[in-house]
Motif scaffolding. Structure first.
Motif, short mmCIF file in Angstrom:
data_model
loop_
_atom_site.label_atom_id
_atom_site.label_comp_id
_atom_site.label_asym_id
_atom_site.label_seq_id
_atom_site.Cartn_x
_atom_site.Cartn_y
_atom_site.Cartn_z
N ARG A 203 0.74 -1.54 -0.05
CA ARG A 203 0.25 0.24 -0.15
C ARG A 203 0.64 0.91 -0.07
N ALA A 204 2.45 1.08 0.89
CA ALA A 204 2.83 2.61 0.87
C ALA A 204 3.44 2.67 -0.42
N ALA A 205 3.29 1.67 -1.69
CA ALA A 205 4.47 1.85 -2.73
C ALA A 205 3.17 2.48 -3.59
N ILE A 206 1.92 2.14 -3.66
CA ILE A 206 0.84 2.56 -4.61
C ILE A 206 1.36 4.37 -3.91
N GLU A 207 1.04 4.58 -2.62
CA GLU A 207 0.97 5.74 -2.34
C GLU A 207 1.89 6.64 -2.87
N ASN A 208 3.37 5.85 -2.40
CA ASN A 208 4.76 6.87 -2.49
C ASN A 208 4.14 7.12 -4.33
N ALA A 209 4.16 5.72 -5.15
CA ALA A 209 3.71 6.58 -7.27
C ALA A 209 2.87 7.39 -6.66
N ARG A 210 1.50 7.40 -6.44
CA ARG A 210 0.53 8.03 -6.23
C ARG A 210 1.44 9.86 -5.90
N LYS A 211 1.86 9.65 -5.00
CA LYS A 211 2.38 11.61 -4.86
C LYS A 211 3.95 11.63 -5.39
N THR A 212 4.37 10.69 -6.66
CA THR A 212 5.47 11.50 -7.29
C THR A 212 4.69 11.13 -8.73
N VAL A 213 3.54 11.23 -9.35
CA VAL A 213 2.96 11.62 -10.27
C VAL A 213 2.13 12.24 -10.11
N ALA A 214 1.48 13.09 -8.58
CA ALA A 214 0.81 14.49 -8.23
C ALA A 214 2.36 15.39 -8.23
N HIS A 215 3.09 15.35 -8.03
CA HIS A 215 4.34 15.95 -7.71
C HIS A 215 4.75 16.27 -9.33
N LEU A 216 4.78 15.46 -9.85
CA LEU A 216 5.06 15.49 -11.48
C LEU A 216 4.10 16.66 -12.29
N ASN B 18 2.19 18.78 -11.07
CA ASN B 18 1.64 19.77 -9.73
C ASN B 18 0.25 19.28 -9.53
N ALA B 19 0.03 18.48 -8.78
CA ALA B 19 -1.42 17.59 -8.54
C ALA B 19 -1.58 17.81 -7.15
N ALA B 20 -3.26 17.12 -6.82
CA ALA B 20 -2.53 16.59 -5.05
C ALA B 20 -2.77 15.43 -4.94
N PRO B 21 -1.80 14.42 -4.56
CA PRO B 21 -2.24 12.49 -5.03
C PRO B 21 -3.58 12.18 -4.68
N ALA B 22 -4.36 13.21 -4.27
CA ALA B 22 -5.89 12.98 -4.02
C ALA B 22 -6.52 13.17 -6.01
N GLU B 23 -5.94 13.73 -6.31
CA GLU B 23 -6.60 13.97 -7.72
C GLU B 23 -5.39 13.06 -9.08
N ILE B 24 -5.40 11.65 -8.28
CA ILE B 24 -4.63 10.21 -9.01
C ILE B 24 -5.03 9.37 -8.77
N ILE B 25 -5.56 8.61 -10.12
CA ILE B 25 -6.59 7.32 -10.12
C ILE B 25 -6.16 6.74 -10.78
N PHE B 26 -5.26 5.34 -10.23
CA PHE B 26 -4.31 4.09 -11.55
C PHE B 26 -5.86 3.78 -12.02
N THR B 27 -4.74 3.10 -13.52
CA THR B 27 -6.04 2.90 -14.75
C THR B 27 -5.29 1.61 -15.21
N SER B 28 -5.79 1.25 -15.62
CA SER B 28 -5.34 0.01 -16.14
C SER B 28 -4.77 1.24 -17.89
N GLY B 29 -4.92 1.63 -18.25
CA GLY B 29 -4.26 2.46 -19.31
C GLY B 29 -4.84 3.55 -20.08
#
Ligand code: PLP
Length: 389
Positions: free
Chosen positions: A52-65, A67-78
């Motif tokens: 779970r921590a790895a997923i949340e870190n990934a979300r934070k990384t994508v959000a940071h890149l 300039n979004a908030a982590p809660a605004e990023i949802i992972f999908t199948s593509g």
């Protein structure tokens, strides 16, 4: 990139808009989650919490890149799922009765919108464009002016011809009419900087395999404040927006791939743009009456990774890709009609391209070299024989 494995002969790979090779650094980041960290991220025990921590870190990384908030990023199948989620979710949750797109969009956008229109859920309108694929933003404004709150989906860069749309300007127009604005950024994510604070988009989309990440994983950015209902229902993963046990190694790989892409963006852009310029110059020198579809030849108006080449009528037009493949050049193509061996392209057809001309799309990545460009041009020039008049 010259691909070579024990079972496959070496290919010069110029189909990076279809998919890119996995970056070895990305594979390295993924491996622990394929080999050791197998816990289910929804489990409450240690192995689950670690994942779970790895997923949340990934979300934070994508959000940071972005300039979004982590809660605004949802992972999908593509990318396809992300586009479908935005279209179905917005129209149904917000009860929108109108949608606007263009005939040049990817099928991942066109088909869900057409499905909604066919079921009578929205009235679908297409923004006009000229023969080079430049959108008529005055027409967009006219369409928006006459309607109730509307869903607008216009892509950042076209995957076939490479045209770049001014999504900043489109966002300003959409905001003026309170439209919900989705942009398919699948071809530009990792190749251009996206800062959601500078854009008015409600949705942006990414697909890892287009920027040297793994296949079958992507994400959607949804601007905070906009809540749309899920496409996939089940165990309430991804903040109950996208159910299903997470593609953990894919998500970890996606974040790593995006991090590398953004880190090295300037150098890769300069390298790939150099390859594209070389392609254009060499093709002009070697093949008579070579042309470029849409705005593909213009560095400031098209994706630097995509070159859409239009070749004059030839006896071998229909077999061009097949023959390039025999010469160990992997590229893709299309024509403005569906006859013969090549599948028709709805984009070339919408541009009114001459169906007798063959199109080859060369799409490049950081892994390609100038020598490969020279090889591909020589292979095409050797194959290509104009019809004698
Ligand atoms: N949108 C565009 C512009 C694309 O080029 C693609 C893939 O080719 C997609 C969407 C679909 O993405 P995915 O392969 O991740 O489903």
């Amino acid at each position: 990139m010259a691909l070579s494995t024990p079972s496959a002969p070496a290919y010069v790979y110029f189909d990076n808009a279809a998919t890119t090779p996995l970056d070895p650094e990305v594979l390295e980041a993924m491996l622990p989650f394929l080999q050791n960290h197998y816990g289910n991220p929804s489990s409450l025990h240690g192995p689950g919490r670690q994942v779970r921590a790895a997923i949340e870190n990934a979300r934070k990384t994508v959000a940071h890149l972005l300039n979004a908030a982590p809660a605004e990023i949802i992972f999908t199948s593509g990318g396809t799922e992300a586009d479908n989620y935005a279209a179905f979710g917005s129209v149904r949750t917000l009860g929108l009765k109108h949608a606007i797109t263009s005939k040049l969009e990817h099928h991942a956008v066109l088909h869900p919108l057409e499905a909604l229109a066919k079921r009578g859920e929205v009235e679908l309108h297409y923004v006009k464009h000229d023969e080079q694929g430049t959108l008529d933003l005055g027409h967009l404004e006219e369409l928006l002016a006459g309607q109730s709150r509307t869903f607008v989906s216009l892509m950042h860069a076209n995957n076939e011809i490479g045209n770049l749309n001014d999504i900043k300007a489109i966002g300003v127009i959409c905001a003026r009419y309170d439209a919900v604005f989705h942009t398919d950024t699948v071809q530009t994510m990792g190749h251009y900087r996206h800062d959601v604070q500078q854009l008015k988009n409600h949705f942006l989309v990414g697909s890892a395999h287009k920027f040297h990440g793994p296949k079958g994983v992507g994400f959607i950015y949804t601007r905070s404040g906009l809540q749309v209902s899920p496409l996939i229902h089940g165990g309430a993963q991804e903040r109950n927006v996208r159910s299903g046990t997470e593609n953990v190694y894919g998500i970890v790989g996606l974040a790593k791939a995006l991090e590398i892409a953004v880190r090295d963006l300037a150098a890769h852009q300069a390298h790939v743009q150099g390859l594209k310029t070389r392609f254009i110059e060499k093709l002009r020198a070697e093949i008579d009456d070579v042309q470029f579809n849409g705005l593909s030849e213009y560095a400031d108006k098209s994706l630097y990774t995509v070159l859409s080449v239009s070749l004059p009528p030839s006896a071998i037009s229909e077999m061009l890709l097949f023959n390039l493949d025999i010469s160990k050049v992997a590229a893709s193509g299309g024509s403005a009609c569906t006859s013969g061996a090549q599948a028709g392209s709805h984009v070339l057809e919408a541009l009114g391209c001459d169906p007798d001309r063959a199109t080859v799309r060369f799409s490049m990545s950081k892994m390609n070299t100038a020598a490969e460009v020279d090889y591909a041009v020589a292979a095409l020039a050797k194959l290509y024989r104009p019809v004698a008049v």
